[in-house]
Design a protein around this motif. Structure first.
Motif, PDB file in Angstrom:
ATOM      1  N   LEU A  46      73.800  31.556  93.017  1.00 13.73           N
ATOM      2  CA  LEU A  46      75.104  31.057  92.705  1.00 13.73           C
ATOM      3  C   LEU A  46      75.086  30.310  91.230  1.00 13.73           C
ATOM      4  CD1 LEU A  46      78.249  30.654  93.143  1.00 13.73           C
ATOM      5  CD2 LEU A  46      77.700  28.244  93.960  1.00 13.73           C
ATOM      6  N   THR A  47      73.983  29.635  90.881  1.00 13.84           N
ATOM      7  CA  THR A  47      73.831  29.086  89.737  1.00 13.84           C
ATOM      8  C   THR A  47      73.523  29.996  88.698  1.00 13.84           C
ATOM      9  OG1 THR A  47      72.939  27.099  90.748  1.00 13.84           O
ATOM     10  CG2 THR A  47      71.928  27.620  88.625  1.00 13.84           C
ATOM     11  N   LYS A  48      72.478  31.116  88.881  1.00 15.73           N
ATOM     12  CA  LYS A  48      72.260  32.060  88.148  1.00 15.73           C
ATOM     13  C   LYS A  48      73.326  33.135  87.659  1.00 15.73           C
ATOM     14  CE  LYS A  48      67.343  32.777  89.949  1.00 15.73           C
ATOM     15  NZ  LYS A  48      66.617  33.687  90.816  1.00 15.73           N
ATOM     16  N   GLY A  49      74.159  33.361  88.729  1.00 16.86           N
ATOM     17  CA  GLY A  49      75.358  34.254  88.274  1.00 16.86           C
ATOM     18  C   GLY A  49      76.329  33.357  87.350  1.00 16.86           C
ATOM     19  N   TYR A  50      76.469  31.891  87.748  1.00 21.63           N
ATOM     20  CA  TYR A  50      77.360  31.309  87.155  1.00 21.63           C
ATOM     21  C   TYR A  50      76.783  31.168  85.525  1.00 21.63           C
ATOM     22  CZ  TYR A  50      80.111  27.421  84.923  1.00 21.63           C
ATOM     23  OH  TYR A  50      81.174  26.961  84.150  1.00 21.63           O
ATOM     24  N   GLU A  51      75.552  30.846  85.080  1.00 25.21           N
ATOM     25  CA  GLU A  51      74.793  31.055  84.124  1.00 25.21           C
ATOM     26  C   GLU A  51      74.970  32.057  83.136  1.00 25.21           C
ATOM     27  OE1 GLU A  51      71.790  27.277  85.007  1.00 25.21           O
ATOM     28  OE2 GLU A  51      71.091  29.311  84.986  1.00 25.21           O
ATOM     29  N   LEU A  78      78.875  38.673  90.493  1.00 24.69           N
ATOM     30  CA  LEU A  78      78.898  39.481  91.667  1.00 24.69           C
ATOM     31  C   LEU A  78      77.698  40.039  91.797  1.00 24.69           C
ATOM     32  CD1 LEU A  78      82.248  41.419  91.854  1.00 24.69           C
ATOM     33  CD2 LEU A  78      81.426  39.808  93.339  1.00 24.69           C
ATOM     34  N   ASN A  79      76.859  40.293  90.834  1.00 23.86           N
ATOM     35  CA  ASN A  79      75.624  40.768  90.698  1.00 23.86           C
ATOM     36  C   ASN A  79      74.640  40.088  91.526  1.00 23.86           C
ATOM     37  OD1 ASN A  79      76.322  43.331  89.566  1.00 23.86           O
ATOM     38  ND2 ASN A  79      75.658  42.708  87.580  1.00 23.86           N
ATOM     39  N   GLN A  80      74.884  38.802  91.383  1.00 25.43           N
ATOM     40  CA  GLN A  80      74.098  37.736  92.074  1.00 25.43           C
ATOM     41  C   GLN A  80      74.430  37.393  93.452  1.00 25.43           C
ATOM     42  OE1 GLN A  80      71.192  36.492  91.025  1.00 25.43           O
ATOM     43  NE2 GLN A  80      71.295  37.513  88.899  1.00 25.43           N
ATOM     44  N   VAL A  81      75.646  37.253  93.758  1.00 18.94           N
ATOM     45  CA  VAL A  81      76.114  36.701  94.880  1.00 18.94           C
ATOM     46  C   VAL A  81      76.818  37.583  95.908  1.00 18.94           C
ATOM     47  CG1 VAL A  81      76.426  34.388  93.744  1.00 18.94           C
ATOM     48  CG2 VAL A  81      78.449  36.115  93.832  1.00 18.94           C
ATOM     49  N   GLU A  82      77.037  38.808  95.630  1.00 23.16           N
ATOM     50  CA  GLU A  82      78.026  39.832  96.344  1.00 23.16           C
ATOM     51  C   GLU A  82      76.916  39.901  97.804  1.00 23.16           C
ATOM     52  OE1 GLU A  82      80.567  43.690  96.145  1.00 23.16           O
ATOM     53  OE2 GLU A  82      79.159  43.522  94.518  1.00 23.16           O
ATOM     54  N   LYS A  83      75.814  40.044  97.547  1.00 22.22           N
ATOM     55  CA  LYS A  83      74.658  40.477  98.544  1.00 22.22           C
ATOM     56  C   LYS A  83      74.848  39.511  99.778  1.00 22.22           C
ATOM     57  CE  LYS A  83      70.944  38.396  95.990  1.00 22.22           C
ATOM     58  NZ  LYS A  83      69.834  38.745  95.287  1.00 22.22           N
ATOM     59  N   TYR A  84      75.112  38.289  99.591  1.00 26.23           N
ATOM     60  CA  TYR A  84      75.521  37.291 100.733  1.00 26.23           C
ATOM     61  C   TYR A  84      76.723  37.539 101.370  1.00 26.23           C
ATOM     62  CZ  TYR A  84      71.686  35.279  97.838  1.00 26.23           C
ATOM     63  OH  TYR A  84      70.536  35.095  97.303  1.00 26.23           O
ATOM     64  N   GLN A  85      77.673  38.190 101.109  1.00 29.68           N
ATOM     65  CA  GLN A  85      78.616  38.529 101.833  1.00 29.68           C
ATOM     66  C   GLN A  85      78.705  38.594 103.474  1.00 29.68           C
ATOM     67  OE1 GLN A  85      81.882  40.396  99.898  1.00 29.68           O
ATOM     68  NE2 GLN A  85      83.279  39.382 101.511  1.00 29.68           N
ATOM     69  N   SER A  86      77.482  39.238 103.841  1.00 30.05           N
ATOM     70  CA  SER A  86      77.064  39.479 104.882  1.00 30.05           C
ATOM     71  C   SER A  86      76.079  38.906 105.671  1.00 30.05           C
ATOM     72  CB  SER A  86      77.020  41.090 105.573  1.00 30.05           C
ATOM     73  OG  SER A  86      75.926  41.603 104.632  1.00 30.05           O
ATOM     74  N   SER A  87      75.488  37.917 104.999  1.00 29.84           N
ATOM     75  CA  SER A  87      74.250  37.245 105.110  1.00 29.84           C
ATOM     76  C   SER A  87      74.698  36.111 106.260  1.00 29.84           C
ATOM     77  CB  SER A  87      73.700  36.403 103.842  1.00 29.84           C
ATOM     78  OG  SER A  87      73.308  37.411 103.241  1.00 29.84           O
ATOM     79  N   GLN A  88      73.560  35.572 106.913  1.00 29.22           N
ATOM     80  CA  GLN A  88      73.650  34.775 108.161  1.00 29.22           C
ATOM     81  C   GLN A  88      73.188  33.271 107.268  1.00 29.22           C
ATOM     82  OE1 GLN A  88      71.568  35.164 111.680  1.00 29.22           O
ATOM     83  NE2 GLN A  88      72.378  33.434 112.596  1.00 29.22           N
ATOM     84  N   PHE A  89      74.309  32.171 107.514  1.00 28.63           N
ATOM     85  CA  PHE A  89      73.746  31.018 106.897  1.00 28.63           C
ATOM     86  C   PHE A  89      73.749  30.083 108.111  1.00 28.63           C
ATOM     87  CE2 PHE A  89      75.815  33.027 103.616  1.00 28.63           C
ATOM     88  CZ  PHE A  89      75.640  32.420 102.354  1.00 28.63           C
ATOM     89  N   GLU A  90      73.019  29.020 107.848  1.00 27.92           N
ATOM     90  CA  GLU A  90      72.742  27.913 108.981  1.00 27.92           C
ATOM     91  C   GLU A  90      74.031  26.871 108.797  1.00 27.92           C
ATOM     92  OE1 GLU A  90      69.560  24.717 110.352  1.00 27.92           O
ATOM     93  OE2 GLU A  90      69.483  25.367 108.138  1.00 27.92           O
ATOM     94  N   ASP A  91      74.585  26.746 107.681  1.00 28.13           N
ATOM     95  CA  ASP A  91      76.097  26.091 107.665  1.00 28.13           C
ATOM     96  C   ASP A  91      76.975  26.700 107.624  1.00 28.13           C
ATOM     97  OD1 ASP A  91      78.047  24.628 106.591  1.00 28.13           O
ATOM     98  OD2 ASP A  91      76.876  23.175 105.344  1.00 28.13           O
ATOM     99  N   SER A  92      77.856  26.871 108.543  1.00 30.95           N
ATOM    100  CA  SER A  92      78.925  27.685 108.758  1.00 30.95           C
ATOM    101  C   SER A  92      80.158  27.629 107.729  1.00 30.95           C
ATOM    102  CB  SER A  92      79.689  27.885 110.077  1.00 30.95           C
ATOM    103  OG  SER A  92      80.202  26.471 110.477  1.00 30.95           O
ATOM    104  N   LYS A  93      80.223  26.420 107.224  1.00 29.79           N
ATOM    105  CA  LYS A  93      81.254  25.995 106.377  1.00 29.79           C
ATOM    106  C   LYS A  93      80.784  26.767 104.986  1.00 29.79           C
ATOM    107  CE  LYS A  93      85.180  24.267 105.266  1.00 29.79           C
ATOM    108  NZ  LYS A  93      86.429  24.688 105.716  1.00 29.79           N
ATOM    109  N   ASN A  97      82.774  29.400 102.719  1.00 32.99           N
ATOM    110  CA  ASN A  97      83.165  29.217 101.061  1.00 32.99           C
ATOM    111  C   ASN A  97      82.269  30.204 100.179  1.00 32.99           C
ATOM    112  OD1 ASN A  97      84.640  26.628 101.627  1.00 32.99           O
ATOM    113  ND2 ASN A  97      82.952  25.418 101.672  1.00 32.99           N
ATOM    114  N   ALA A  98      81.267  30.529 100.844  1.00 33.74           N
ATOM    115  CA  ALA A  98      80.472  31.580 100.128  1.00 33.74           C
ATOM    116  C   ALA A  98      81.277  32.785  99.943  1.00 33.74           C
ATOM    117  CB  ALA A  98      79.103  31.736 100.459  1.00 33.74           C
TER     118      ALA A  98
END
Length: 269
Positions: A46-51, A78-93, A97-98
């Protein structure tokens, strides 16, 4: 006797090898059972994409504005964060938000495609996604410690500030809509026409300099027969008042729809 000892030693060695293999297999299985959570990796991306996006903004001029320009801005994130759309997170919230953030970027991507063909729709769709994106950035900063490089801090602060305003406006709007839902008009005849009256408590948490409601009256066939209004000034939180609306109707409406039609929150200072 010597032969027996050799056989025993071989058997013991085989047992040890078997045990070692079993423990290794269990350890490997346990390792496979451990989920690979994406929480930390997403925040870094998220940081890399924003920057990356901010760098494009800083280099741009008014002449650069085009559909391709806005698409490049969005793609930088999107090039940085889109891949996390189907990832598993420990924090469901955080996962929720992601996904919402990725979707807001995709909404901006779709809006960018309208830049050259429908500028008005582009502005509406882009702004709506922008509002959502900034409220999520505020959440990532406040709740998950999002940080960026010093060169990007000013822009992030501005977006977070906008996100705060959007969040505040949304909270106010929701409270006013809830207030409208508590208004139950009773109609009585007055001077040959009907007057609607309701006793209403302001439990929104806000003091209003003024607030107006639009009242739509419908007959039994679902036809709107009149639009009138309710008005209140200097209505304090916790205060109960009587609201009146005046109509030209001689028969009571079958249904009534009440919606907020403008308000101003009193200055807290």
């Amino acid at each position: 006797m010597h032969r027996s000892k050799i056989i025993l030693a071989v058997a013991l060695a085989c047992a040890l090898v078997a045990c070692a293999a079993m423990f290794a297999g269990c350890a490997e299985q346990n390792g496979q059972d451990q989920p690979q959570y994406a929480d930390e990796a997403f925040m870094q991306s998220l940081t890399k994409g924003y920057e990356a996006r901010d760098a494009l903004v800083e280099k741009s001029t008014k002449a650069d504005k085009s559909a391709e320009y806005y698409e490049k801005l969005v793609d930088a994130e999107l090039n940085q964060v889109e891949k996390y759309q189907s990832s598993q997170f420990e924090d469901s919230k955080l996962q929720e938000n992601a996904i919402a953030y990725i979707n807001s970027l995709k909404d901006q991507r779709e809006a960018a495609e309208l830049y050259a063909t429908d500028s008005e729709q582009f502005q509406q769709d882009w702004q709506k996604a922008y509002d959502k994106r900034t409220t999520l950035l505020k959440t990532f900063v406040d709740e998950y410690g999002l940080t960026v490089s010093s060169s990007c801090q000013d822009s992030l602060d501005k977006l977070v500030s906008h996100g705060k305003k959007v969040e505040r406006d949304n909270n106010e709007k929701s409270a006013v809509e809830s207030l409208a839902g508590t208004i139950n008009l009773e109609f009585t005849e007055q001077y040959s026409t009907l007057t609607g009256q309701a006793t209403v408590s302001n439990n929104t948490g806000y003091d209003f300099d003024y607030i107006n409601f639009k009242v739509e009256l419908f007959d039994a066939n679902g036809v709107k027969v009149e639009t009138t209004g309710l008005y209140a000034n200097h209505w304090l939180n916790g205060e109960t008042i009587v609201l009146n609306c005046y109509t030209s109707q001689k028969e009571a409406p079958a249904t009534v729809k009440i919606v907020a039609d403008g308000y101003e929150i009193a200055d807290a200072s």
